[in-house]
Structures are given as structure tokens and as C-alpha cells.
Design a protein around this motif. Structure first.
Motif, PDB file in Angstrom:
ATOM      1  N   GLN A   1      45.293  43.952  26.156  1.00  0.00           N
ATOM      2  CA  GLN A   1      45.419  42.494  26.141  1.00  0.00           C
ATOM      3  C   GLN A   1      46.277  42.016  27.300  1.00  0.00           C
ATOM      4  N   THR A   2      47.325  42.739  27.600  1.00  0.00           N
ATOM      5  CA  THR A   2      48.192  42.375  28.720  1.00  0.00           C
ATOM      6  C   THR A   2      47.427  42.439  30.037  1.00  0.00           C
ATOM      7  N   ILE A   3      46.611  43.466  30.209  1.00  0.00           N
ATOM      8  CA  ILE A   3      45.805  43.585  31.425  1.00  0.00           C
ATOM      9  C   ILE A   3      44.856  42.396  31.550  1.00  0.00           C
TER      10      ILE A   3
ATOM     11  N   ALA B   1      43.758  52.160  29.940  1.00  0.00           N
ATOM     12  CA  ALA B   1      44.638  51.619  28.898  1.00  0.00           C
ATOM     13  C   ALA B   1      44.280  52.149  27.517  1.00  0.00           C
ATOM     14  N   LYS B   2      43.052  52.597  27.328  1.00  0.00           N
ATOM     15  CA  LYS B   2      42.622  53.127  26.034  1.00  0.00           C
ATOM     16  C   LYS B   2      43.178  54.519  25.758  1.00  0.00           C
ATOM     17  N   GLN B   3      43.635  55.194  26.812  1.00  0.00           N
ATOM     18  CA  GLN B   3      44.099  56.560  26.653  1.00  0.00           C
ATOM     19  C   GLN B   3      45.452  56.598  25.936  1.00  0.00           C
TER      20      GLN B   3
ATOM     21  N   ILE C   1      49.453  56.443  37.039  1.00  0.00           N
ATOM     22  CA  ILE C   1      48.042  56.646  37.353  1.00  0.00           C
ATOM     23  C   ILE C   1      47.449  55.383  37.982  1.00  0.00           C
ATOM     24  N   ALA C   2      47.760  54.219  37.424  1.00  0.00           N
ATOM     25  CA  ALA C   2      47.223  52.963  37.946  1.00  0.00           C
ATOM     26  C   ALA C   2      47.679  52.732  39.386  1.00  0.00           C
TER      27      ALA C   2
ATOM     28  N   LEU D   1      41.061  49.948  34.777  1.00  0.00           N
ATOM     29  CA  LEU D   1      42.348  49.771  34.107  1.00  0.00           C
ATOM     30  C   LEU D   1      42.188  49.683  32.600  1.00  0.00           C
ATOM     31  N   LEU D   2      41.172  48.966  32.148  1.00  0.00           N
ATOM     32  CA  LEU D   2      40.958  48.833  30.703  1.00  0.00           C
ATOM     33  C   LEU D   2      40.611  50.180  30.074  1.00  0.00           C
TER      34      LEU D   2
END
Length: 63
Positions: free
Chosen positions: A11-13, A39-41, A51-52, A35-36
């Protein structure tokens, strides 16, 4: 990491992406989707950030 924290990260992304669009600073849908997915990891926020940032630097690295 709890599912709530992972959802909050995603949500922040999305919120940052929306803010960037308002300021005419689009990161592109390809990178947003990367990125999304990242973010699930189930990784720490520190690992996510590392990583990003590595992916960003990789895009602009001079061959």
C-alpha cells in the motif's frame, strides 16, 4: 513477517507511486510491478530496501 505488514508495504508503494504521478515523476509500470512483487516477499524492510536500491542502480549503471 505478518501478512498485514506485507500488505502495508504494498500500500505504501502504491501511495508513493500516486504521489509521484501527481508530481509528474512516473517510475514506470514495469518498475512499479517489480516493486510490488518484491514487496510480497517475506523479507525484512531492510532487505527489501537493499534489493530495491540495487535494482535502481542497476538500471542506471554505465556499461
Amino acid at each position: 513477517m505478518s501478512p498485514q505488514l506485507i500488505e502495508q508495504r504494498q500500500q505504501t508503494i502504491l501511495e508513493v507511486h500516486a504521489s509521484n504521478l501527481i508530481e509528474n515523476r512516473d517510475m514506470g509500470s514495469e518498475y512499479l510491478n517489480e516493486l510490488l512483487e518484491l514487496a510480497k516477499q517475506n523479507i525484512s524492510n531492510e532487505e527489501f530496501e537493499r534489493i530495491a536500491l540495487a535494482r535502481i542502480f542497476q538500471r542506471y549503471q554505465v556499461p
